[in-house]
Structures are given as C-alpha cells and as structure tokens.
Scaffold this motif. Sequence first.
Motif, PDB file in Angstrom:
ATOM      1  N   ASN A  76       0.830  -1.213   0.000  1.00 20.48           N
ATOM      2  CA  ASN A  76       0.000   0.000   0.000  1.00 20.48           C
ATOM      3  C   ASN A  76       0.867   1.267   0.000  1.00 20.48           C
ATOM      4  O   ASN A  76       0.499   2.272  -0.605  1.00 20.48           O
ATOM      5  N   VAL A  77       2.025   1.228   0.636  1.00 27.48           N
ATOM      6  CA  VAL A  77       2.931   2.380   0.611  1.00 27.48           C
ATOM      7  C   VAL A  77       3.513   2.554  -0.793  1.00 27.48           C
ATOM      8  O   VAL A  77       3.606   3.676  -1.304  1.00 27.48           O
ATOM      9  N   LEU A  78       3.889   1.443  -1.425  1.00 26.72           N
ATOM     10  CA  LEU A  78       4.395   1.523  -2.800  1.00 26.72           C
ATOM     11  C   LEU A  78       3.325   2.083  -3.739  1.00 26.72           C
ATOM     12  O   LEU A  78       3.628   2.912  -4.610  1.00 26.72           O
ATOM     13  N   ASN A  79       2.068   1.647  -3.554  1.00 33.33           N
ATOM     14  CA  ASN A  79       0.970   2.197  -4.362  1.00 33.33           C
ATOM     15  C   ASN A  79       0.836   3.697  -4.148  1.00 33.33           C
ATOM     16  O   ASN A  79       0.646   4.455  -5.105  1.00 33.33           O
ATOM     17  N   ASP A  80       0.922   4.134  -2.891  1.00 34.03           N
ATOM     18  CA  ASP A  80       0.826   5.571  -2.604  1.00 34.03           C
ATOM     19  C   ASP A  80       1.974   6.348  -3.244  1.00 34.03           C
ATOM     20  O   ASP A  80       1.782   7.467  -3.735  1.00 34.03           O
ATOM     21  N   LEU A  81       3.160   5.757  -3.250  1.00 34.58           N
ATOM     22  CA  LEU A  81       4.302   6.417  -3.894  1.00 34.58           C
ATOM     23  C   LEU A  81       4.060   6.583  -5.393  1.00 34.58           C
ATOM     24  O   LEU A  81       4.306   7.649  -5.967  1.00 34.58           O
ATOM     25  N   VAL A  82       3.568   5.527  -6.020  1.00 36.68           N
ATOM     26  CA  VAL A  82       3.272   5.603  -7.456  1.00 36.68           C
ATOM     27  C   VAL A  82       2.213   6.655  -7.709  1.00 36.68           C
ATOM     28  O   VAL A  82       2.337   7.477  -8.625  1.00 36.68           O
TER      29      VAL A  82
END
Length: 184
Positions: A76-82
């Motif tokens: 979910n953090v990687l998704n937010d970064l993208v």
Amino acid sequence: MSDKEKPLLIKRYASRRLYNTETSDYVTLEDIAGFIRNGREVQIIDLKTGDDLTRQYLLQIIAEHESRGENVLPVNVLNDLVRSYMLPGGGMMPQFLQSSFEMLRESQTKMMENMNAMNPMSSMPGFEAMQAQQQAFLKAMTGGLSGNWSGPDKDEEGKSESKEDLDDIKKQLAELQQKLSKLS
C-alpha cells in the motif's frame, strides 16, 4: 567539514563500474548499501557527463532488497508512492516522507537521552558498559535508523559479527552481574 560529514564520492565509468574515490577501488551496489548502513552519505556521479546518479542507484538498491524478500515497504505504501508521482507537482509525499523519517530519528535520539538522563543507576560502577550495550541493542533492533533505513546485512560476515557482538554483550552482562552481587 570532516570526512564523515561530506559524501563519499563514487564515480561511474562508461563501463558502468562504480569507483570509490577514497579507497581507489571498484565497489558494488552492496558495498554502497553497506556504506549507507554505517551512516555514510554517498554521491554517485557519472564520470563522463557529471550527472548526479545518486537517486537512481539508491532506488536500485531498495529495489534489489525488496526483490530478495527483504520487504520494508508494504504494497500500500508503494501504491501511494506511485500515485504521488501521478499528481501534478508530485503532491505532498516527498515532504511527508522526509518529515516522517526526521521525526523517527529524533524520537530514537530522545528515547536514548531519556534512558540515560532519568536512570538513577547512572552512578553505579559499570553503568557505562551496560548503557553502551543498550544502545547497540536498540540500534540493532531498529536497523540503525538514526542514519539510515536499511536493515542489517544478510551476508555471512554480518551474521558472524552479530554473534560475536552477542557473545561480547553476554560476557559484559555476566561481569556486571558479578560486580552487582559483590556490592550487595
């Protein structure tokens, strides 16, 4: 500015090899990750163009650790970064991440200061050794967050050093217990 404060300069040659300008030898990404884990800032420059490639290589180090199963960043953090890259102007994510890591480092420092200042045992003989052990333990448990965000090395050398450190801590703890038993 001392050597520890200025970034370690790594030059990338046209062959894509990375050259440590301090030790005059070639280094790998794992070597660079080790420098960072030890609290050293690095700067990676393309020798031919002079372009700063530091960001690109740091992201590559993170990606390699993630691909090996050393997951630090939840999906979910990687998704937010993208998503943050898709927003005009990059959104607030970079400032938020920087502030979060600064708060984490400050909290760790304050916790260590509070442990030291509020401890009535500080006048006890051998307290400094015990205090150093606590700090080493805390740093090991948090992956040394005071200066970086990488976990401990996974190589064999790191494992043997950890065992030696643990054996040393056990030895010092036994000595401290002996001293305490003599005092009572």
